[in-house]
Write a protein that holds these residues in place. Sequence first.
Motif, short mmCIF file in Angstrom:
data_model
loop_
_atom_site.label_atom_id
_atom_site.label_comp_id
_atom_site.label_asym_id
_atom_site.label_seq_id
_atom_site.Cartn_x
_atom_site.Cartn_y
_atom_site.Cartn_z
N PHE A 81 -3.67 -12.02 4.91
CA PHE A 81 -2.23 -12.22 4.90
C PHE A 81 -1.56 -10.92 4.49
CE2 PHE A 81 1.55 -13.46 2.32
CZ PHE A 81 2.34 -13.88 3.38
N HIS A 82 -0.81 -10.30 5.40
CA HIS A 82 -0.12 -9.06 5.09
C HIS A 82 1.13 -9.38 4.26
CE1 HIS A 82 -2.14 -7.30 8.88
NE2 HIS A 82 -2.85 -7.04 7.80
N LYS A 83 1.30 -8.65 3.17
CA LYS A 83 2.33 -9.01 2.20
C LYS A 83 3.67 -8.34 2.50
CE LYS A 83 -0.92 -10.22 -1.43
NZ LYS A 83 -1.31 -10.03 -2.85
N TYR A 84 4.10 -8.50 3.72
CA TYR A 84 5.43 -8.04 4.12
C TYR A 84 5.82 -8.73 5.42
CZ TYR A 84 3.38 -5.10 7.79
OH TYR A 84 2.71 -4.66 8.90
N ARG A 85 7.09 -8.68 5.73
CA ARG A 85 7.59 -9.29 6.98
C ARG A 85 8.90 -8.63 7.36
NH1 ARG A 85 11.23 -13.31 8.60
NH2 ARG A 85 11.80 -13.91 6.47
N PHE A 86 9.00 -8.17 8.60
CA PHE A 86 10.27 -7.67 9.09
C PHE A 86 11.17 -8.83 9.48
CE2 PHE A 86 8.07 -3.63 9.47
CZ PHE A 86 9.07 -2.74 9.08
N GLN A 103 -9.28 2.71 0.33
CA GLN A 103 -8.85 1.50 1.04
C GLN A 103 -8.31 0.42 0.10
OE1 GLN A 103 -11.78 -0.28 3.57
NE2 GLN A 103 -11.72 1.36 5.09
N SER A 104 -8.99 0.18 -0.99
CA SER A 104 -8.64 -0.96 -1.85
C SER A 104 -7.27 -0.83 -2.49
CB SER A 104 -9.70 -1.15 -2.94
OG SER A 104 -9.76 0.01 -3.77
N SER A 105 -6.75 0.39 -2.59
CA SER A 105 -5.45 0.59 -3.23
C SER A 105 -4.40 1.16 -2.28
CB SER A 105 -5.61 1.52 -4.44
OG SER A 105 -6.12 2.78 -4.04
N CYS A 106 -4.75 1.29 -1.01
CA CYS A 106 -3.86 1.95 -0.05
C CYS A 106 -2.85 0.98 0.54
CB CYS A 106 -4.67 2.60 1.07
SG CYS A 106 -3.65 3.39 2.34
N LEU A 107 -1.57 1.26 0.37
CA LEU A 107 -0.52 0.40 0.89
C LEU A 107 -0.54 0.36 2.41
CD1 LEU A 107 2.04 -1.30 0.36
CD2 LEU A 107 3.36 0.84 0.40
N PHE A 108 -0.78 1.50 3.04
CA PHE A 108 -0.83 1.52 4.51
C PHE A 108 -2.00 0.69 5.02
CE2 PHE A 108 -2.83 3.20 8.34
CZ PHE A 108 -1.81 3.04 9.25
N MET A 153 5.69 -16.54 -6.84
CA MET A 153 5.73 -15.39 -5.94
C MET A 153 6.99 -14.59 -6.19
SD MET A 153 5.87 -15.23 -1.76
CE MET A 153 7.65 -15.35 -1.69
N TYR A 154 6.86 -13.27 -6.27
CA TYR A 154 8.05 -12.43 -6.37
C TYR A 154 8.13 -11.55 -5.13
CZ TYR A 154 4.72 -8.99 -8.34
OH TYR A 154 3.66 -8.16 -8.57
N TYR A 155 9.34 -11.10 -4.81
CA TYR A 155 9.52 -10.35 -3.57
C TYR A 155 10.76 -9.47 -3.65
CZ TYR A 155 13.10 -13.86 -2.47
OH TYR A 155 14.22 -14.66 -2.50
N HIS A 156 10.77 -8.44 -2.81
CA HIS A 156 11.95 -7.62 -2.57
C HIS A 156 12.44 -7.88 -1.15
CE1 HIS A 156 12.47 -5.18 -6.08
NE2 HIS A 156 11.31 -4.56 -6.00
N HIS A 157 13.76 -7.85 -0.97
CA HIS A 157 14.34 -7.95 0.36
C HIS A 157 15.17 -6.70 0.62
CE1 HIS A 157 17.20 -10.02 3.43
NE2 HIS A 157 16.16 -9.46 4.03
N ILE A 158 14.71 -5.87 1.53
CA ILE A 158 15.41 -4.65 1.92
C ILE A 158 16.24 -4.96 3.16
CG2 ILE A 158 15.14 -2.26 2.69
CD1 ILE A 158 12.28 -2.41 1.42
N GLU A 159 17.49 -4.53 3.16
CA GLU A 159 18.34 -4.64 4.34
C GLU A 159 18.78 -3.24 4.76
OE1 GLU A 159 21.16 -8.30 4.24
OE2 GLU A 159 20.84 -7.70 2.15
N LEU A 197 13.56 -6.25 5.71
CA LEU A 197 12.13 -6.16 5.43
C LEU A 197 11.85 -6.83 4.09
CD1 LEU A 197 9.24 -5.10 5.89
CD2 LEU A 197 9.97 -2.93 4.88
N TYR A 198 10.95 -7.81 4.10
CA TYR A 198 10.51 -8.47 2.87
C TYR A 198 9.20 -7.86 2.40
CZ TYR A 198 13.81 -12.38 3.52
OH TYR A 198 14.95 -13.14 3.66
N LEU A 199 9.08 -7.59 1.10
CA LEU A 199 7.84 -7.18 0.47
C LEU A 199 7.45 -8.26 -0.53
CD1 LEU A 199 8.67 -3.43 -0.35
CD2 LEU A 199 7.52 -4.32 1.68
N PHE A 200 6.18 -8.67 -0.52
CA PHE A 200 5.72 -9.76 -1.38
C PHE A 200 4.75 -9.26 -2.46
CE2 PHE A 200 6.02 -11.76 2.98
CZ PHE A 200 7.33 -12.19 2.81
N ASP A 201 4.92 -9.79 -3.66
CA ASP A 201 4.04 -9.55 -4.79
C ASP A 201 3.68 -8.08 -4.97
OD1 ASP A 201 4.12 -11.96 -5.99
OD2 ASP A 201 2.11 -12.59 -5.45
N ASP A 202 2.36 -7.71 -4.96
CA ASP A 202 2.02 -6.34 -5.30
C ASP A 202 2.49 -5.32 -4.27
OD1 ASP A 202 0.21 -7.17 -3.41
OD2 ASP A 202 -1.56 -6.40 -4.43
N ALA A 203 2.91 -5.77 -3.10
CA ALA A 203 3.51 -4.85 -2.13
C ALA A 203 4.84 -4.31 -2.66
CB ALA A 203 3.72 -5.54 -0.78
#
Length: 275
Positions: A65-70, A50-55, A1-7, A83-89
């Motif tokens: 499973f939503h691929k983010y977490r505050f 829908q299939s490609s929409c981030l929102f 799993m890869y992810y970004h962590h925004i602060e 804010l964490y973003l996971f994989d394709d997010a």
Amino acid sequence: MYYHHIEVKVNTTHKPSYFTGSMIRGAMGYALKKVTCINPSYNCEGCFAQSSCLFYKSYEAKNSFHKYRFDIELGSGKFDFGLYLFDDACDGLPYVLSALEMVLKSNGLTKHNYTFKNIEFFLNGESIHENGAFKSLDILPKVFKVDSYCPNVKIRLHTPLRIKKNNRFLKDDVDLEDILRSIYQKEQEFNSGEKVFKLDYTPSYETVVKALSYKSLTRNSNRQKQRMKMDGIVGELAFMGLDERSYELLKLGEIIGVGKQTVMGLGKIEVMDLN
């Protein structure tokens, strides 16, 4: 799993409510739709994208499973958050940052619509905002991996842990298996899209001490026009002789969260090695 962590650090004298997770998530959703929607009708139902929409995938998709977490702190008195973003997010990073900037600088937060000028943004520990604008985002996502192992750990539940067992939310106590099962379910749905209900192994450990309490928490739901309960368990648990697979799952839980409503910042845990 890869992810970004925004602060995000917000320098202001304004004070937020005790629980900021629901407010910030809702505000970002409104802004994210603004910056991503390509449907002239502005309606998600039956939308061709829908299939490609981030929102859509972050806010409207059901039973997934939503691929983010505050990442929030209760009662901090600050508007700071993570804010964490996971994989394709992670691919939607520019849209997410644009939405967050819109929230903080234009749309505002709380019923007073506070906006802010002095904001700092960090991505995976590096500053990405300077002189009021974003710098180059040429920063690779982090890759989740566990390089260490300690059989003796303490788990701190920072924000209310909401886990259902036998169709009821736990209130008085939580076992390690309950926590591990929740993380494992997220891991399997995340990796394969499959829903599982049991661990595929038997954890090994001894419980040393539990210091838990039940935390009452509510949020205002704009969609349902009522106050919603967000109660859950907070406190600490300590274990000795923990097996390595369980340790790895707990470390994953630090990133993806545990239990329900993690997208709003609930289920935040910290795993500390006891040497």
